[in-house]
Design a protein around this motif. Sequence first.
Motif, PDB file in Angstrom:
ATOM      1  N   GLU A 129       2.547   9.145   3.604  1.00 22.88           N
ATOM      2  CA  GLU A 129       2.915   9.332   2.196  1.00 22.88           C
ATOM      3  C   GLU A 129       2.274  10.588   1.602  1.00 22.88           C
ATOM      4  N   LEU A 130       1.037  10.885   2.034  1.00 25.52           N
ATOM      5  CA  LEU A 130       0.392  12.109   1.519  1.00 25.52           C
ATOM      6  C   LEU A 130       1.084  13.354   2.068  1.00 25.52           C
ATOM      7  N   GLU A 131       1.448  13.301   3.357  1.00 25.39           N
ATOM      8  CA  GLU A 131       2.048  14.503   3.959  1.00 25.39           C
ATOM      9  C   GLU A 131       3.512  14.651   3.567  1.00 25.39           C
ATOM     10  N   ARG A 132       4.132  13.575   3.125  1.00 25.09           N
ATOM     11  CA  ARG A 132       5.481  13.699   2.552  1.00 25.09           C
ATOM     12  C   ARG A 132       5.409  14.681   1.381  1.00 25.09           C
ATOM     13  N   CYS A 133       4.248  14.673   0.724  1.00 20.93           N
ATOM     14  CA  CYS A 133       4.025  15.633  -0.359  1.00 20.93           C
ATOM     15  C   CYS A 133       3.588  16.969   0.216  1.00 20.93           C
ATOM     16  N   GLN A 157      -9.521  10.904  -7.068  1.00 19.13           N
ATOM     17  CA  GLN A 157      -8.305  10.064  -7.071  1.00 19.13           C
ATOM     18  C   GLN A 157      -7.987   9.566  -5.669  1.00 19.13           C
ATOM     19  N   LEU A 158      -8.130  10.457  -4.678  1.00 17.49           N
ATOM     20  CA  LEU A 158      -7.853  10.046  -3.292  1.00 17.49           C
ATOM     21  C   LEU A 158      -8.828   8.956  -2.860  1.00 17.49           C
ATOM     22  N   GLY A 159     -10.075   9.080  -3.311  1.00 19.52           N
ATOM     23  CA  GLY A 159     -11.045   8.012  -3.047  1.00 19.52           C
ATOM     24  C   GLY A 159     -10.617   6.714  -3.714  1.00 19.52           C
ATOM     25  N   ASP A 160     -10.159   6.813  -4.943  1.00 15.98           N
ATOM     26  CA  ASP A 160      -9.759   5.605  -5.694  1.00 15.98           C
ATOM     27  C   ASP A 160      -8.571   4.886  -5.049  1.00 15.98           C
ATOM     28  N   ILE A 161      -7.639   5.644  -4.471  1.00 14.63           N
ATOM     29  CA  ILE A 161      -6.473   4.968  -3.859  1.00 14.63           C
ATOM     30  C   ILE A 161      -6.774   4.509  -2.423  1.00 14.63           C
ATOM     31  N   GLY A 162      -7.977   4.778  -1.951  1.00 15.04           N
ATOM     32  CA  GLY A 162      -8.361   4.290  -0.619  1.00 15.04           C
ATOM     33  C   GLY A 162      -7.898   5.176   0.519  1.00 15.04           C
ATOM     34  N   ALA A 163      -7.701   6.487   0.231  1.00 16.99           N
ATOM     35  CA  ALA A 163      -7.195   7.387   1.275  1.00 16.99           C
ATOM     36  C   ALA A 163      -8.289   7.864   2.225  1.00 16.99           C
ATOM     37  N   PHE A 164      -9.549   7.606   1.883  1.00 17.40           N
ATOM     38  CA  PHE A 164     -10.642   8.084   2.734  1.00 17.40           C
ATOM     39  C   PHE A 164     -11.188   6.933   3.581  1.00 17.40           C
ATOM     40  N   GLY A 165     -10.848   6.969   4.857  1.00 22.40           N
ATOM     41  CA  GLY A 165     -11.370   5.959   5.785  1.00 22.40           C
ATOM     42  C   GLY A 165     -10.823   4.561   5.591  1.00 22.40           C
ATOM     43  N   PRO A 166      -9.504   4.416   5.300  1.00 23.71           N
ATOM     44  CA  PRO A 166      -8.975   3.059   5.117  1.00 23.71           C
ATOM     45  C   PRO A 166      -9.074   2.215   6.377  1.00 23.71           C
ATOM     46  N   GLN A 167      -9.075   2.877   7.552  1.00 26.15           N
ATOM     47  CA  GLN A 167      -9.046   2.155   8.833  1.00 26.15           C
ATOM     48  C   GLN A 167     -10.438   1.763   9.314  1.00 26.15           C
ATOM     49  N   LEU A 171       0.600  14.073  -7.728  1.00 25.30           N
ATOM     50  CA  LEU A 171       0.635  15.226  -6.825  1.00 25.30           C
ATOM     51  C   LEU A 171       1.955  16.005  -6.898  1.00 25.30           C
ATOM     52  N   SER A 172       3.073  15.293  -6.861  1.00 22.99           N
ATOM     53  CA  SER A 172       4.364  16.001  -6.832  1.00 22.99           C
ATOM     54  C   SER A 172       4.512  16.996  -7.982  1.00 22.99           C
ATOM     55  N   PRO A 173       4.070  16.642  -9.206  1.00 22.09           N
ATOM     56  CA  PRO A 173       4.265  17.599 -10.304  1.00 22.09           C
ATOM     57  C   PRO A 173       3.461  18.895 -10.155  1.00 22.09           C
ATOM     58  N   ILE A 185       0.846  -1.207   0.000  1.00 21.90           N
ATOM     59  CA  ILE A 185       0.000   0.000   0.000  1.00 21.90           C
ATOM     60  C   ILE A 185       0.875   1.248   0.000  1.00 21.90           C
ATOM     61  N   ARG A 186       1.943   1.206   0.776  1.00 17.93           N
ATOM     62  CA  ARG A 186       2.846   2.362   0.797  1.00 17.93           C
ATOM     63  C   ARG A 186       3.423   2.615  -0.598  1.00 17.93           C
ATOM     64  N   ALA A 187       3.824   1.535  -1.248  1.00 20.50           N
ATOM     65  CA  ALA A 187       4.407   1.702  -2.587  1.00 20.50           C
ATOM     66  C   ALA A 187       3.380   2.278  -3.551  1.00 20.50           C
ATOM     67  N   SER A 188       2.139   1.823  -3.428  1.00 11.80           N
ATOM     68  CA  SER A 188       1.153   2.293  -4.406  1.00 11.80           C
ATOM     69  C   SER A 188       0.761   3.746  -4.132  1.00 11.80           C
ATOM     70  N   VAL A 189       0.658   4.141  -2.846  1.00 12.78           N
ATOM     71  CA  VAL A 189       0.338   5.554  -2.554  1.00 12.78           C
ATOM     72  C   VAL A 189       1.518   6.436  -2.976  1.00 12.78           C
ATOM     73  N   ARG A 190       2.719   5.945  -2.709  1.00 10.47           N
ATOM     74  CA  ARG A 190       3.910   6.719  -3.080  1.00 10.47           C
ATOM     75  C   ARG A 190       3.973   6.933  -4.594  1.00 10.47           C
ATOM     76  N   GLU A 191       3.632   5.880  -5.298  1.00 13.57           N
ATOM     77  CA  GLU A 191       3.650   5.982  -6.768  1.00 13.57           C
ATOM     78  C   GLU A 191       2.585   6.987  -7.238  1.00 13.57           C
ATOM     79  N   TYR A 192       1.411   6.932  -6.589  1.00 12.99           N
ATOM     80  CA  TYR A 192       0.344   7.880  -6.944  1.00 12.99           C
ATOM     81  C   TYR A 192       0.799   9.323  -6.686  1.00 12.99           C
ATOM     82  N   VAL A 193       1.396   9.532  -5.501  1.00 14.66           N
ATOM     83  CA  VAL A 193       1.838  10.890  -5.142  1.00 14.66           C
ATOM     84  C   VAL A 193       2.857  11.396  -6.158  1.00 14.66           C
TER      85      VAL A 193
END
Length: 406
Positions: free
Chosen positions: A100-104, A69-79, A49-51, A37-45
């Motif tokens: 990973e999001l705040e790294r951005c 997009q954030l919904g698609d990657i599961g960033a809303f309420g994953p827990q 996002l980074s650009p 999951i970390r790898a996939s969020v990092r790849e998304y960011v």
Amino acid sequence: MSIDTKENFTRSNKQDQYIQPDYYVLDDLLTEEHKLIRASVREYVKRELSPIIEDVAQKAQFPYHILKQLGDIGAFGPQLPAEYGCGGMDYITYGIIMQELERCDSGIRSTASVQGSLVMYPITKFGSEEQKHKYLPRLAKGEIMGCFGLTEPNHGSNPGGMTTNFKDAGDGKNVILNGAKMWISNSPFADIAVVWAKNEQGIIHGMIVERGMEGFTTPETHNKWSLRTSVTGELVFNDVKVPKENIFPGVTGLKGPLTCLNSARFGIAWGALGAAMDCYDTALRYSKERIQFGRPIGGFQLQQKKLAEMITEITKGQLLVWRLGVLMNEGRATPAQISMAKRNNVEIAQNCARNARQMLGGMGITGEYPIMRHMMNLESVVTYEGTHDIHLLITGMDVTGENAFM
Ligand code: TGC
Ligand code: FAD
């Protein structure tokens, strides 16, 4: 670095050490799922996002297209439990996503943590079946967005003093809501607001207020120097008729909103580490490339001290949130433990940002590098979800049994 293996020496110089960093091989404590999951969020960011992040931050323009997009990657309420379209993952996964999001950017993480911890969480925990069915699946996908109204113009650290109130409309169906909330992340575009207000007996209840209800407005707060990629605003209620069925049946009292804050503060403790890591990573790279007096500045002891302290504090912070994640997963984490982690990790992130900025000299103040943006963002992060002082007092009360708030 282990003293006895050349392999470890080489490892500490590999590229992935820049982007992780993982000085104590803490990846061993994560599951394969966490790492995937970390790898996939990092790849998304990196891809989405980074650009754009520097540009949208400079312009203080929220990139609305990322909500879906954030919904698609599961960033809303994953827990949250997998019912009603939520993630069904554990708290460490949630923390990793926030990191990973705040790294951005802290503002992007804010948008996600409000949605997951302050809107979806209370609906999951305190809401009726109807409320869960009606809102959660669409919130999880980012099709609708929410905000959380606790703070008021005259009641920030002391939310129990709130004056926003509701009374029975006398028609058997509705209540009438009056008052105002301030400093509300996502409010200007949110479709729904989770609002905490007192009834006629002065007891706090939570309710869902929908955009479009007559008398409900959400003016935007402009000219922020911090969290410029997050939209902040007010919630103003002027005789708003709210159906009684929108009131949470499952909680009364200040413990309602404060329970939601536990989840959000946990995410911030992980998230702030992400900002710290990005500052460290940037400064480390720069220290190897920037030549002064004929050598890389990373060769000077004063710069090594800054880097050594950054990586030490990041590593301690990583251990803290990993252990806290385990306790959260087991349902054993206390609010005071969460306060300690939020306070510590935001502080170390601020220190990393300040030290990293100095290491970049003049370049540190420009938008060519992310450090000044992180530093300004962290001024909000250290204030919201309980100020630095409030979290210290929570720890103080926990260890002494004495309340120093008033
Ligand atoms: P106090 O008398 O201590 O407590 C009242 C009731 O609440 C219970 N409680 C908690 N329950 C769950 N989790 C917690 N963390 C709790 N803390 C307290 C407590 O047991 C009691 O329950 P009961 O059953 O006895 O009634 O309350 P107090 O009025 O003395 O205030 C305590 C204090 C100062 C620690 C608290 O109010 C506080 O944390 N203040 C800070 C306010 C704050 O954090 N606001 C955040 C607003 S939301 C936000 O900032 C979102 S930013 C989002 C983003 O963009 O990312
Ligand atoms: P105050 O409470 O007035 O504090 C001022 C100073 O006094 C602080 O230094 C504080 O530490 C200190 N202080 C207060 N009480 C004590 C005490 N007892 N002892 C010692 N010192 C004390 N709120 C929401 O409800 N929803 C949101 O989505 C949200 N998003 C936000 C987004 C941003 C960008 C910001 C900046 C804030 C947001 N907030 C939100 C509000 C945030 O939670 C409050 O700003 C915070 O709780 C502090 O309240 P305050 O600003 O009124 O400061």
